[in-house]
Design an enzyme around this catalytic site. Structure first.
Site, PDB file in Angstrom:
ATOM      1  N   THR A   1       0.851  -1.203   0.000  1.00  0.00           N
ATOM      2  CA  THR A   1       0.000   0.000   0.000  1.00  0.00           C
ATOM      3  C   THR A   1       0.879   1.242   0.000  1.00  0.00           C
ATOM      4  OG1 THR A   1      -1.919  -1.036   1.010  1.00  0.00           O
ATOM      5  CG2 THR A   1      -1.652   1.329   1.388  1.00  0.00           C
TER       6      THR A   1
ATOM      7  N   THR B   1      13.413   4.762  10.664  1.00  0.00           N
ATOM      8  CA  THR B   1      14.289   3.682  11.102  1.00  0.00           C
ATOM      9  C   THR B   1      13.910   2.388  10.398  1.00  0.00           C
ATOM     10  OG1 THR B   1      14.563   4.715  13.253  1.00  0.00           O
ATOM     11  CG2 THR B   1      15.070   2.364  13.117  1.00  0.00           C
TER      12      THR B   1
ATOM     13  N   CYS C   1      -9.354  -5.829   2.181  1.00  0.00           N
ATOM     14  CA  CYS C   1      -9.192  -4.406   2.462  1.00  0.00           C
ATOM     15  C   CYS C   1     -10.497  -3.651   2.408  1.00  0.00           C
ATOM     16  CB  CYS C   1      -8.190  -3.798   1.498  1.00  0.00           C
ATOM     17  SG  CYS C   1      -6.613  -4.650   1.600  1.00  0.00           S
TER      18      CYS C   1
END
Lengths: 379, 379
Positions: free
Chosen positions: B72, B237, B325
């Protein structure tokens, strides 16, 4: 060589109890939280429980939390989405000069699109003066962004005061709490923020999962679109194991926060007191008391910080100069420049950040090795 | 009740061998890959090894891969970034009508910003006709997006042919490979795509990690900004344990792909053959042979799909109607409408997707339970 880790602000090990809590959600309970069957519903249930856990510990409602990939995404989401949504209302943003790059970079993008930015100067100890925010606000201001505590120098900002000013002026307020959640009390009510951003790996949770708090009633558009997950605020299959890990991590942090804060403050203060006693030509950066319990930050005169890091690393000591996110770029830190350091001092800096597994003995070792190392490197 | 999982297209369990590979990267080897010390460098090393593993299996170079939170994000990244970067060059996008929402939703946003969109009709079996793409292209076309295989009906598109057309016309080409990577051969050279997107959890890796392939020389801006990770293409990160899991997952998939493809094709064909033998008034959706080995999709006349799912679930069978979804929204699927189904048939549909732990016995059970259930529910 046994390594000693002094870079907890960059990332922390995932607590073994967190790993244990997450593990069943990889194979046995692996459902997609959007699936319409019992395996999916089980995933959704634990996802919502994780959301409630996080909400409870930051004084929020579960419906105010969206899970995402971490604080960088959260900061990008808030800044880009708000700016595009509110651009007809106003084009002015007020931000501290010492924010993390995941706040500054989106704002710099917006500046190129025509937004006006006020970068708040900070005092020598890194504190933002709330009066400066009052002065900076115009009727075009749509967002104030000031981080809760500095990832580099550890200074804790007067967020509640800033939140009050934001509210009085009806301006949305983002505070990046990536260094504070799990480490010191964070309560969205007390902070008065409309948005807070956080990453689990900073408080002994896994990497790749974080959250954005959005105060109820605040209108914002999603940044990732294409699915109705997270109340239509963040599309993409939800990272259930990650959310479970985040929730377990915050639960552990809260349960031992007072002990950890006082132990870490004790160790930190040993560093803040003993390093200047043992080494000349050193400056402590950041506020002495309004400071994260786990952060000590120094600048050494006539020492190249990169060489210092390397030399410490050769002795098994893992530390940093500042943000890991820009560790590749050896320009002087924008934070250290903002508190008034010369390039030389900014480039001669050392950040020691401690955590759950730091011991008195590790501090002893650092206090022995650091003076030797500085002496060898000093020009 | 023992549950049988037939919803592998929504998400798959993380393979226990993947969990084993990831586990050391939570606590023992937990570094931030951007940190300048040995613990950080160790993290960077394994991150780069993971990148090389993924690259090798999709025929890419390591430098062409960026890790992110999943497909996505990858689809949003490509579409929004390209559109904003190239808007002065052109404002036309060609996209298949049956893309996943993580492709369609960003494109719909762009349509509101003034982009012109050509939605490619598909044939009754779900195939895109490459000739339609040739006709649709204008000198303002900046992007073609056609998924490798449908997450709903399993049809595999003639991507290589489309890639060739894109290249001949000097137009960038995105193919969403979220359902194919790890399941059938995916080679970026053969596909001719400039971008491919993928999520580890679809091929027995963990949730929350995925990747975007960006063909060398293709210029695109980052979507998440604020750190120089992932060659400045994705700030934040890096999820090292996730990347290790993704790499291990793809390695396992590749090593057993031929066996898995042939076993799954056999089970799938049992479904495609035996379900119409046992149940009247059923339509197979999607292409019969140009089809994912793990996907069977049906529409039943005079059956409410939601009730069917629920009844199967009560019998321990976890399946779906289509995309997880949008599972919350019980409007007829845009994919099923695009292949010409009536609302009634579209709402009477069932997707069975199988995977690594599916057995002949589970198929037997489904083939017994499904006819009974359809009979009971049929109006």
């Amino acid at each position: 060589m046994k390594k000693i880790y002094f870079d907890y602000a960059a990332t922390a090990p995932t607590d073994p109890r967190v790993i244990e809590a997450m593990t069943p959600y990889f194979f046995e309970k692996f459902g997609n939280a959007s699936s319409p069957h019992s395996i999916g519903r089980d995933a959704q249930k634990v996802l919502e429980e994780s959301r409630e856990t996080l909400a409870r510990f930051i004084g929020a409602k579960a419906e105010e939390i969206i899970f995402n990939s971490g604080a960088t995404e959260a900061n990008n989401h808030v800044i880009f989405s708000l700016a595009r949504r509110l651009k007809d209302k106003g084009n002015h943003i007020v931000v501290s000069a010492i924010e993390h790059h995941s706040v500054l970079a989106p704002i710099e993008h917006l500046a190129k699109e025509g937004f006006k930015i006020t970068y708040l100067k900070v005092l020598g100890d890194g504190l933002v003066d709330p009066q400066e925010i009052k002065k900076a606000i115009t009727d075009k201001t749509i967002l104030i962004a000031v981080m809760h505590a500095s990832n580099e120098i550890g200074t804790i900002q007067p967020i509640a005061e800033i939140g009050k000013i934001a509210k009085e002026n009806n301006i949305l307020f983002l505070t990046d709490t990536v260094q504070t959640v799990g480490h010191i009390p964070v309560n969205v009510g007390e902070l008065g923020a409309d948005f807070i951003s956080l990453s689990a790996h900073k408080f002994y949770g896994p990497k790749g999962i974080g959250a954005l708090y959005i105060r109820k009633g605040t209108k914002i558009d999603p940044y990732l679109v294409g699915g109705d997950q997270e109340k239509n605020q963040r599309a993409g299959t939800q990272n259930v194991a990650g959310a479970v890990g985040l929730a377990k991590a915050i639960e552990l942090c809260q349960s031992q926060m007072n002990d950890e804060m006082s132990f870490q403050t004790k160790l930190r203060d040993r560093l803040l007191i003993e390093i200047p006693q043992r080494i000349g030509g050193v400056k402590i950066n950041g506020h002495l008391t309004k400071r994260l319990p786990n952060n000590a930050h120094f600048s050494f005169e006539k020492v190249d910080g990169e060489s210092l890091l390397l030399a410490l690393d050769m002795n098994g000591i893992c530390s940093s100069m500042g943000s890991a996110c820009t560790a590749g770029a050896m320009a002087p830190s924008h934070v250290l420049k903002a508190i008034g350091l010369s390039d030389e001092l900014a480039l001669g800096s050392l950040r020691i950040t401690i955590g759950r597994w730091t011991t008195d003995e590790q501090i002893d070792y650092l206090l022995t090795k650091l003076p030797e190392t500085v002496k060898t490197l000093r020009i």
